[in-house]
Design an enzyme around this catalytic site. Structure first.
Site, mmCIF file in Angstrom:
data_model
loop_
_atom_site.group_PDB
_atom_site.id
_atom_site.type_symbol
_atom_site.label_atom_id
_atom_site.label_comp_id
_atom_site.label_asym_id
_atom_site.label_seq_id
_atom_site.Cartn_x
_atom_site.Cartn_y
_atom_site.Cartn_z
ATOM 1 N N MET A 1 39.686 47.078 35.148
ATOM 2 C CA MET A 1 39.605 48.513 34.922
ATOM 3 C C MET A 1 38.754 49.234 35.955
ATOM 4 O O MET A 1 39.021 50.387 36.288
ATOM 5 C CB MET A 1 39.011 48.788 33.534
ATOM 6 C CG MET A 1 39.947 48.526 32.391
ATOM 7 S SD MET A 1 41.130 49.870 32.213
ATOM 8 C CE MET A 1 42.055 49.301 30.791
ATOM 9 N N ASP B 1 44.435 52.249 35.081
ATOM 10 C CA ASP B 1 43.240 51.696 34.453
ATOM 11 C C ASP B 1 41.954 52.338 34.955
ATOM 12 O O ASP B 1 41.790 52.551 36.149
ATOM 13 C CB ASP B 1 43.192 50.193 34.709
ATOM 14 C CG ASP B 1 44.399 49.479 34.109
ATOM 15 O OD1 ASP B 1 44.801 49.871 33.009
ATOM 16 O OD2 ASP B 1 44.910 48.548 34.725
ATOM 17 N N THR B 2 41.044 52.597 34.023
ATOM 18 C CA THR B 2 39.811 53.327 34.303
ATOM 19 C C THR B 2 38.804 53.019 33.201
ATOM 20 O O THR B 2 39.204 52.627 32.104
ATOM 21 C CB THR B 2 40.093 54.851 34.317
ATOM 22 O OG1 THR B 2 41.091 55.150 35.271
ATOM 23 C CG2 THR B 2 38.857 55.666 34.625
ATOM 24 N N VAL B 3 37.506 53.225 33.459
ATOM 25 C CA VAL B 3 36.519 53.257 32.382
ATOM 26 C C VAL B 3 35.843 54.621 32.373
ATOM 27 O O VAL B 3 35.631 55.234 33.415
ATOM 28 C CB VAL B 3 35.453 52.151 32.505
ATOM 29 C CG1 VAL B 3 36.094 50.777 32.443
ATOM 30 C CG2 VAL B 3 34.599 52.301 33.749
ATOM 31 N N SER C 1 36.555 53.899 38.490
ATOM 32 C CA SER C 1 37.901 53.335 38.435
ATOM 33 C C SER C 1 38.280 52.599 39.702
ATOM 34 O O SER C 1 37.811 52.914 40.803
ATOM 35 C CB SER C 1 38.912 54.463 38.194
ATOM 36 O OG SER C 1 40.243 53.973 38.183
#
Length: 528
Positions: A58, A349-351, A368
Site C-alpha cells: 500500500m 493502493d494507499t494508506v 502511497s
C-alpha cells in the site's frame, strides 16, 4: 445509532488524543507517542513510517505523501505537497518514438522521484517535538524483527504475486518460498530496516544523497530509467496554500493541483444544490445524484487537471459555485446520462491516517506507492520499492498533464480537513486511487447531512462510477440497486470493497474526540 444486533464497530472516543490508521500497529505507535507527550505531527510520522513496513503493498518510503495540518485546532490550514517529479532527462518524444501511448505502471518510466521522506523531514523540522529517530523506531523494529501479516494485507498481497515475479529482487523479498505470505505469517525487511536507520540518524540527506540514492539510481537505470543522482539530491517538497470550498456552512480543505482534491470539492459543490437530508442515506435518489455529480467532476479532471503550473483552465473556475450550477443543470434526477464517456478510472493502493492531540493540533496525512507494490521495482540494497506515480502522465503532447522533465503528474491521493467558524472540526480521508473524490463526497454528507458519527459514516456502503459502468458494494440494499437500474445505471459488483478511510471529529461542546476506522481494512481508531 449503531444496531448492536449486527456485526460492526463502535466509534472510539478520546479526551486527550485520538488516532485512526489502516493498521493496528500504526495506530498503537501513534497513540504511544501521544501518551508519552508527543504531538500530532510526531504521532503521524511514527504511524506512517510503521505503515511503510507493515502494509508494503500500500505504501512505502519509495512513494509520495500529502499533508494537511491545522495547528491548535484553529482555522488556519497548512498544506505540504510531498509528491515527486519526473527525472530531468525525461523525454516524451523518445517514448512516443518507441510507439508508446501510455506509461506502463511496471516500467522505470513510471517511477517519479520519491517525495515522502523529504516531506516527513520538513514536517518534523517545522512542527515536530520528539527526536526523529524515536519516531522511526517502531518501523525499524518491525522491519528488522518481523511483523505478522494481517488479513487484508495478505489478501491484497496474494493478488499481486504475478506482478512481483516480474522483478527478481522484489520476488525474492516479497514472495518467500515462492508465494505471498499468508495471514499470520511473519515477514521481515532487513534492508529497509537499515535504510530507515540511516534516515533516523542522517535525515533526508541519508536518503536523497550518498549510498542509498546511488543504489536507487542504479536499480532504475539498469532497467532503462533515466534517473540520475541529481534528481534525488535536488528534490524538495513544497509548502502550499490549500484550496477550499464551503459545504452547508463547513469549509472543506484540499491540496491544490497537481492533486485531485478539486474533484471532491466540485462534487460537493454540485451536491450542495440538493436537499440530501430529505433523501434517505442509502436511497437510490441520493446515490444517483452522487454518481452523476461524480461523472461530471471526473470528466473535468480528465480534461483539465495537471500540475498547477500547467493548468490551462483557471482553478477558481473549477472551484466556483457557478460552474457547479452549470453542471447540476445537466443532471436528470430520474435518468442516468445517456452518453457517458469511458473515464478510464481504476482503484489503487494507499494508506491514510489522521491524528488529533491534546492541543487539538490536527494532522490529515496520506502516503502511497500508487498501484499495489507501486512499480513492482525493488532496490535490493536499500529495501525501497518504487512508486508508479509517473503512469498518471499523459503521452499526448497537447494534454496539460503531459510528461515533461521535472514535472509532477496529476495525483490521486488526497487528505481532507474540515473547519467551521474558524475552528478545526474534522480530519478525514478515503483511500482508493481514482475512487477518492467519490469517497470524500460520500463521507462528508454522511457526517453533515445525515449526522452520522465517523465510524458509521465510513461503514456506509459505497458506489463508484467508472464511466457507464457503476461499481457497487454488496452491502447496498436491494431496493437501492433496483432504483439505480431503473434509472439506467449498469451495475457491477466491486471486488474488493471500495477504498478505505479514517476520520476524527472534534466535539468542542462535549470536549470529546470521536474517531472511526474503515472496516474494509485491518486498522482501528484509538483514543485516550
Amino acid at each position: 445509532m449503531r444496531d448492536f444486533d449486527f456485526p460492526g464497530r463502535s466509534a472510539v472516543h478520546g479526551l486527550k488524543g485520538a488516532v485512526a490508521t489502516s493498521h493496528p500497529y500504526a495506530s498503537t505507535a501513534a497513540l504511544d507517542v501521544l501518551r508519552s507527550g508527543g504531538n500530532a505531527v510526531d504521532a503521524a510520522i511514527a504511524a506512517v513510517a510503521t505503515l511503510c513496513v507493515v502494509e508494503p503493498h500500500m505504501t512505502g518510503i519509495g512513494g509520495d505523501c500529502f499533508v494537511l495540518y491545522a495547528p491548535n485546532g484553529g482555522g488556519e490550514v497548512i498544506g505540504l505537497n510531498g509528491s515527486g517529479r519526473a527525472p530531468a532527462a525525461t523525454d516524451l518524444e523518445a517514448l512516443r518514438a518507441q510507439g508508446l501511448e501510455t506509461i506502463d505502471k511496471t516500467s522505470p518510466h513510471a517511477v517519479t522521484i520519491p517525495g515522502a521522506i523529504d516531506a516527513w523531514c520538513r514536517l518534523h523540522q517545522r512542527y515536530g517535538s520528539r527526536d526523529f529517530a524515536e519516531l522511526l523506531a517502531p518501523a525499524i523494529g518491525y522491519a528488522r524483527d518481523g511483523y505478522p501479516v494481517h488479513a487484508r494485507v495478505a489478501n491484497d498481497w496474494r493478488g499481486l504475486t504475478d506482478k512481483l515475479r516480474r522483478n527478481e529482487a522484489a520476488a525474492a523479498l516479497f514472495l518467500p518460498n515462492g508465494a505471498a505470505p499468508r495471514e499470520g505469517d511473519l515477514h521481515r525487511q532487513p534492508a529497509l530496516a537499515d535504510t530507515l536507520e540511516r534516515i533516523a540518524k542522517g535525515g533526508r540527506a541519508a536518503f536523497y544523497e550518498g549510498a542509498v540514492a546511488e543504489a536507487m539510481t542504479a536499480a532504475l537505470t539498469a532497467l532503462g530509467g533515466v534517473h540520475a543522482p541529481e534528481d534525488f539530491a535536488g528534490f524538495e517538497s513544497e509548502w502550499v496554500t490549500p484550496i477550499s470550498s464551503s459545504y452547508r456552512g463547513y469549509d472543506v480543505h484540499q491540496i491544490p493541483p497537481n492533486n485531485q482534491g478539486v474533484v471532491a470539492l466540485a462534487m460537493l459543490n454540485i451536491l450542495e444544490g440538493y436537499d440530501l437530508a430529505a433523501l434517505a442515506p442509502l436511497s437510490p435518489e441520493r446515490t444517483h445524484l452522487e454518481i452523476e455529480a461524480g461523472r461530471l467532476a471526473y470528466d473535468m479532471r480528465n480534461r483539465y487537471l495537471a500540475d498547477l503550473e500547467a493548468l490551462e483552465v483557471p482553478l477558481d473556475r473549477l472551484l466556483s459555485k457557478d460552474w457547479a450550477a452549470e453542471m447540476r443543470a445537466k443532471i436528470d434526477p430520474e435518468r442516468a446520462f445517456p452518453e457517458i464517456p469511458d473515464l478510464g478510472l481504476t482503484t489503487s493502493d494507499t494508506v491514510y491516517l489522521t491524528v488529533v492531540d491534546r492541543d487539538l493540533n490536527t494532522v490529515s496525512f496520506i502516503n502511497s506507492l500508487f498501484h499495489g507494490f507501486g512499480s513492482g521495482i525493488l532496490s535490493p540494497e536499500t529495501g525501497v520499492v518504487f512508486q508508479s506515480r509517473g503512469a498518471s502522465f499523459r503521452l499526448d503532447p497537447a494534454h496539460p498533464n503531459r510528461l515533461a522533465p521535472n514535472k509532477r503528474p496529476m495525483h490521486t491521493i488526497m487528505p481532507g480537513l474540515v473547519t467551521r467558524n474558524g475552528r478545526t472540526e474534522i480530519g478525514y480521508g478515503v483511500m482508493g486511487g481514482d475512487y477518492q473524490p467519490f469517497g470524500h463526497a460520500r463521507l462528508l454528507p454522511n457526517l453533515i447531512d445525515y449526522g452520522l458519527d465517523p465510524q458509521a459514516g465510513l461503514d456506509c456502503p459505497r458506489v463508484f462510477a467508472l464511466g457507464k459502468r457503476v461499481e457497487v458494494e454488496k452491502s447496498l440494499p436491494a431496493e437501492t440497486l433496483l432504483g439505480l437500474q431503473q434509472r439506467g445505471h449498469s451495475l457491477t459488483l466491486a471486488e474488493p470493497a471500495l477504498g478505505g478511510g479514517q476520520c476524527i471529529r472534534i466535539d468542542r461542546d462535549r470536549g470529546v474526540l470521536t474517531a472511526g476506522s474503515d472496516p474494509r481494512k485491518d486498522g482501528c481508531a484509538l483514543g485516550y
